[in-house]
Design a protein around this motif. Structure first.
Motif, PDB file in Angstrom:
ATOM      1  N   GLN A 226      40.583  36.219  -1.218  1.00  0.00           N
ATOM      2  CA  GLN A 226      41.234  37.410  -1.749  1.00  0.00           C
ATOM      3  C   GLN A 226      41.818  37.135  -3.118  1.00  0.00           C
ATOM      4  OE1 GLN A 226      44.151  38.665   1.099  1.00  0.00           O
ATOM      5  NE2 GLN A 226      42.628  39.879   2.203  1.00  0.00           N
ATOM      6  N   SER A 228      44.776  37.717  -4.067  1.00  0.00           N
ATOM      7  CA  SER A 228      46.107  37.123  -3.990  1.00  0.00           C
ATOM      8  C   SER A 228      46.028  35.608  -3.813  1.00  0.00           C
ATOM      9  CB  SER A 228      46.907  37.752  -2.851  1.00  0.00           C
ATOM     10  OG  SER A 228      46.228  37.603  -1.632  1.00  0.00           O
ATOM     11  N   ALA A 263      51.466  36.749  -7.252  1.00  0.00           N
ATOM     12  CA  ALA A 263      50.107  36.954  -6.748  1.00  0.00           C
ATOM     13  C   ALA A 263      50.084  38.081  -5.720  1.00  0.00           C
ATOM     14  CB  ALA A 263      49.583  35.656  -6.124  1.00  0.00           C
ATOM     15  N   TYR A 264      51.085  38.093  -4.836  1.00  0.00           N
ATOM     16  CA  TYR A 264      51.153  39.165  -3.848  1.00  0.00           C
ATOM     17  C   TYR A 264      51.385  40.509  -4.540  1.00  0.00           C
ATOM     18  CZ  TYR A 264      52.678  42.320  -0.302  1.00  0.00           C
ATOM     19  OH  TYR A 264      52.787  43.435   0.484  1.00  0.00           O
ATOM     20  N   HIS A 267      48.218  41.866  -5.828  1.00  0.00           N
ATOM     21  CA  HIS A 267      47.429  42.383  -4.703  1.00  0.00           C
ATOM     22  C   HIS A 267      47.944  43.773  -4.284  1.00  0.00           C
ATOM     23  CE1 HIS A 267      46.067  42.692  -0.504  1.00  0.00           C
ATOM     24  NE2 HIS A 267      47.329  42.931  -0.222  1.00  0.00           N
TER      25      HIS A 267
END
Lengths: 273, 118
Positions: A226, A228, A263-264, A267
């Motif tokens: 992914q 993230s 990073a989250y 996402h």
């Protein structure tokens, strides 16, 4: 029943996400067919689990990782008994490396414990997603304690590959065999790495210490499917050198939480857009 | 014999530290997964964040070993360590993500470079 179904759905999702991980394993697995009398004895099921270690290329990656961990422990002035104990009790390469490198660079016990605890959160979803594969209606929680202890990334990937070929009532004992086999390989590797770091010329000792960052970087890159995960890897590498200037003792934790949260966020933002 | 054993085990206090800072904070997540596993959705947003943070922490550990190398690795110049990782990563990408090819290539680059420097 709903919980079970939910668990199975989750397992499917994980399998999909990590489908890429299993295809490095190209060796042929010759487990007996599900209805074979070979599965009737638990002891033989254990032996099949043990034997399955030889069919996985991941065992080679583990071997290299644990050579590195043994060498790292030697050069950070830990005893051989200590590092073998950490392999048995912790049984998670990243946590062991965090433990050795934080304690080795002078962090306190509390700082090291926090860094290990945060890194180990990822074991939670792994255990959750493997349990539906192991359980039968008769299974009690205490039967699963040892199998849960063996769960780390390698065994988790192998469970998805191998357990469908094992009769459900023999899966726990098969997992114990597989776990014991992988643990034995890693104990050997730890000892060899420790001994090599102590006795090899500097040229090769440096090479063995280099195994750890290489193996971890590449296996993490491989498991990053992914956005993230990829961003977390790249940002985590980039932010650590900045965070290390703070000299807080928990620099890895700071760069990890900041990079992981960014990073989250990326996402989350992309899902929204 | 007892000499060998005390050498092997080392400082008893360090073993206690292993249990407190290594075993317990790691194992607690496995046991929580075992106890409360039924009710958590693997694809939930919290777990995506958790995975991202765990990945970034691991990345930090990799960076720490490269930037502040332990023991014998410190004898290798910075540029060679970074170059070896870059070579390993390039081989990994070129071989359709073979970990084995990447590790071998990175190791060869490091050992050959250090040997050449003397």
């Amino acid at each position: 029943m709903t919980a079970l179904r939910l668990g199975l759905l989750d397992a499917g999702r994980v399998r999909q996400r990590y489908a890429g991980t299993t295809h490095i394993v190209r060796l042929h697995v010759a487990l007996p067919p599900l209805d074979s009398p070979n599965w009737q004895s638990p002891l033989r099921a254990f032996a099949w689990g043990l034997r399955s270690v030889t069919t996985t290329v991941l065992a080679l990656v583990l071997f290299a990782t644990y050579l590195g961990i043994g060498a790292l422990a030697h050069d950070s002035h830990f005893s051989l008994g200590w590092v073998l104990g950490s392999t048995i009790l912790v049984w998670a390469g990243p946590a062991q490396i965090i433990l050795i490198s934080t304690l080795g660079s002078g962090a306190t016990v509390v700082q090291a414990a926090i860094a290990v605890a945060v890194s180990a959160i990822r074991l939670f979803p792994m255990v959750v997603s493997v349990l539906p594969l192991l359980r039968t209606p008769e299974t009690r929680r205490r039967h699963l304690v040892l199998a849960a202890h063996f769960i780390a990334v390698t065994l988790w990937v192998e469970c998805y590959r191998l357990l469908p070929q094992v009769p459900r009532e023999r899966r726990i004992v098969f997992t114990h065999g597989l776990g014991c086999g992988l643990l034995t390989v890693c104990l050997f590797a730890t000892t060899i790495g420790y001994g090599l770091a102590a006795n090899l010329p500097q040229l090769f000792a440096a090479g063995i210490l280099m195994l750890t960052p290489l193996a971890f970087l590449l296996s993490t890159a491989r498991n990053s499917r992914q956005l993230s995960d990829v961003l977390a890897l790249v940002l985590g590498l980039a932010l650590y050198p900045l965070a290390s200037r703070l000299h807080t003792g928990v620099d890895i934790l700071i760069s990890g939480i900041v990079a992981g949260t960014i990073a989250y966020g990326a996402h989350w933002w992309r899902e929204r857009a | 014999m007892s000499d060998w054993l005390s050498n092997f085990l080392g400082d008893p206090q360090a073993l206690l530290v292993l249990v407190i800072a290594g075993f317990l904070p790691n194992e607690v997540w496995r046991m929580l997964g075992l106890w409360f596993g039924g009710g958590v959705d693997e694809g939930s947003e919290v777990l995506i964040w958790v995975r991202a943070v765990a990945t970034a922490i691991l990345a930090g550990v990799i960076a720490q070993i490269l930037v502040q190398p332990p023991g014998a690795l410190a004898s290798v110049p910075d540029w060679l360590r970074y170059g070896a990782v870059a070579a390993g990563f390039a081989a990994f990408m070129l071989t359709r993500r073979s970990i084995f090819a990447g590790v071998v290539c990175g190791e060869v680059a490091l050992v050959a470079g250090k040997w050449w420097l003397g």
